[in-house]
Design an enzyme around this catalytic site. Structure first.
Site, short mmCIF file in Angstrom:
data_model
loop_
_atom_site.label_atom_id
_atom_site.label_comp_id
_atom_site.label_asym_id
_atom_site.label_seq_id
_atom_site.Cartn_x
_atom_site.Cartn_y
_atom_site.Cartn_z
N HIS A 47 -15.73 6.71 -15.21
CA HIS A 47 -16.55 7.91 -14.99
C HIS A 47 -17.23 8.38 -16.29
O HIS A 47 -18.45 8.60 -16.34
CB HIS A 47 -15.67 9.06 -14.48
CG HIS A 47 -14.76 8.71 -13.36
ND1 HIS A 47 -15.19 8.64 -12.06
CD2 HIS A 47 -13.43 8.41 -13.34
CE1 HIS A 47 -14.16 8.33 -11.27
NE2 HIS A 47 -13.09 8.18 -12.03
C1 BDR Z 1 -12.79 12.73 -14.17
O1 BDR Z 1 -11.46 13.20 -14.14
C2 BDR Z 1 -10.75 12.75 -15.25
O2 BDR Z 1 -9.46 12.35 -14.90
C3 BDR Z 1 -11.55 11.63 -15.86
O3 BDR Z 1 -11.38 11.64 -17.27
C4 BDR Z 1 -12.97 11.97 -15.47
O4 BDR Z 1 -13.59 12.81 -16.42
C5 BDR Z 1 -13.04 11.92 -12.93
O5 BDR Z 1 -12.82 12.71 -11.80
#
Ligand code: BDR
Ligand code: CA
Length: 349
Positions: free
Chosen positions: A269
């Site tokens: 992500h």
């Molecule tokens: C987001 O949530 C976090 O756990 C990850 O780092 C990312 O930014 C994804 O939903």
């Protein structure tokens, strides 16, 4: 925004994928990283600070100030995600305790100072809960106009959540701050909208053992391809120290995704947000009015895009709707691989 080297400020809750995003920024010649804000999220804020400082030291990056953010979201009690990111946020990786100090000012002030120092030029990236950014907007309502670009990893648009059935983690941890950030763009009169990359986009970008092996090759490192059959927590034996840390971090993230039934892979992500911040051509976006559900007993933290303009509001976000994962991975592997290789060369000299 034209070519060259851009001032970049990043707000992270490091976190395995935040760590991958940071290393991508360290290895990007078009990014001049001017500051890192630490947000409580994946782990508590002190662990996030330590991870950020330790990653800078691992990567031999000096002169980038790290600021501590709020310990808790604006309203909600803090939730953390050690099940996803490991006990201290970097999966199985263990880094030496950092020696550098944090800034005397907090992360919200760091946002404001960075934006004022580079009016109209600063690229802001937020890959954690938006607590610091919301506090920065309270302190400096002109922030949207001072920023040259803002990319947020958060939300899930017409797509299931990863924290509740409808809410994505970063927004779910601090929905009030996310709502304040989106509302601030309504009021700001800024001529550019934040680019918002939700799970609908970022879950198309999955790191796999094969891609990690490609990364190790690009760094000139030895590496043993990982597999779901490996004993849990098997340590990386990669010859390159940066690759070793990234592999130990990613293994935990792979195992988490595997246990969720998603396969032995992990969604990147936050690195997608970092890459898009430097090159918006990596994604396609559509403008829409966006808001966050704050009161629903089943839907708190849900991000809603009013595609059919039923609210009668102007768009306040550009929502990522399409990405080319191959283009992203080519870029990510080339940059992080070359950076890790060059660092190993420096430390051998
Ligand atoms: C987001 O949530 C976090 O756990 C990850 O780092 C990312 O930014 C994804 O939903
Ligand atoms: Ca994150």
């Amino acid at each position: 925004m034209s070519g060259g080297r851009h001032p970049v400020f990043v707000d992270v809750d490091t976190g395995v994928d935040d760590a991958m995003a940071l290393v991508y920024l360290f290895g990007s010649p078009d990014a001049d990283l001017v500051g890192i804000a630490s947000t409580a999220g994946n782990v508590g804020v002190d662990d996030v600070c330590r991870n950020n400082l330790a990653l800078l030291e691992l990567c031999g990056v000096t002169g980038v100030p790290v600021s501590r953010g709020s310990e808790t979201p604006l309203v909600a009690p803090l939730r953390t995600a050690e099940d996803t990111h490991g006990p201290q946020g970097l999966g199985y990786a263990r880094l030496p305790a950092p020696t550098a100090a944090l800034t005397d000012h907090d992360a919200a002030e760091a946002w404001v100072r960075a934006a004022r120092a580079h009016p109209g030029e600063l690229i802001g990236i937020a890959t954690g809960p938006l607590t610091n950014l919301a506090l920065a907007l309270r302190a400096e309502p002109a922030l949207p106009r001072l920023l040259g670009r803002l990319v947020i990893m958060g939300g899930a648009f017409d797509y299931r959540g990863n924290t509740t059935p409808v809410a994505e983690w970063n927004v779910s941890v601090d929905p009030e701050s996310a709502a304040e950030v989106f509302a601030a763009w309504h009021r700001s009169g800024a001529d550019h909208l934040p680019i918002v990359l939700g799970l609908n986009l970022t879950e198309n970008v999955a790191m796999t053992p094969q891609l990690l092996s490609r990364l190790a090759d690009a760094a000139g490192s030895t590496s043993t391809p990982m597999s779901a059959l490996d004993p849990r927590g098997t340590e990386s034996a990669a010859s390159n120290p940066v690759i070793r840390v990234l592999e130990d971090a990613m293994r935990f993230y792979f195992e988490f995704h595997f246990d969720q039934g998603e396969g032995y892979l992990a969604h990147l992500h936050d690195p997608v947000a970092a890459a898009v911040a430097l090159d918006t051509a990596l994604v396609q976006c559509r403008p829409a009015p966006v808001d966050v559900e704050l009161t629903g007993t089943l839907t708190r933290g849900m991000t809603i895009a009013d595609w059919s303009h039923r609210w009668g509001r102007e768009p306040n976000a550009l929502i990522g709707v399409d990405v080319d994962p191959d283009a992203f991975f080519d870029r990510f592997i080339a940059r992080v691989g070359a950076f890790a290789q060059q660092l190993a060369g420096v430390s051998r000299r």
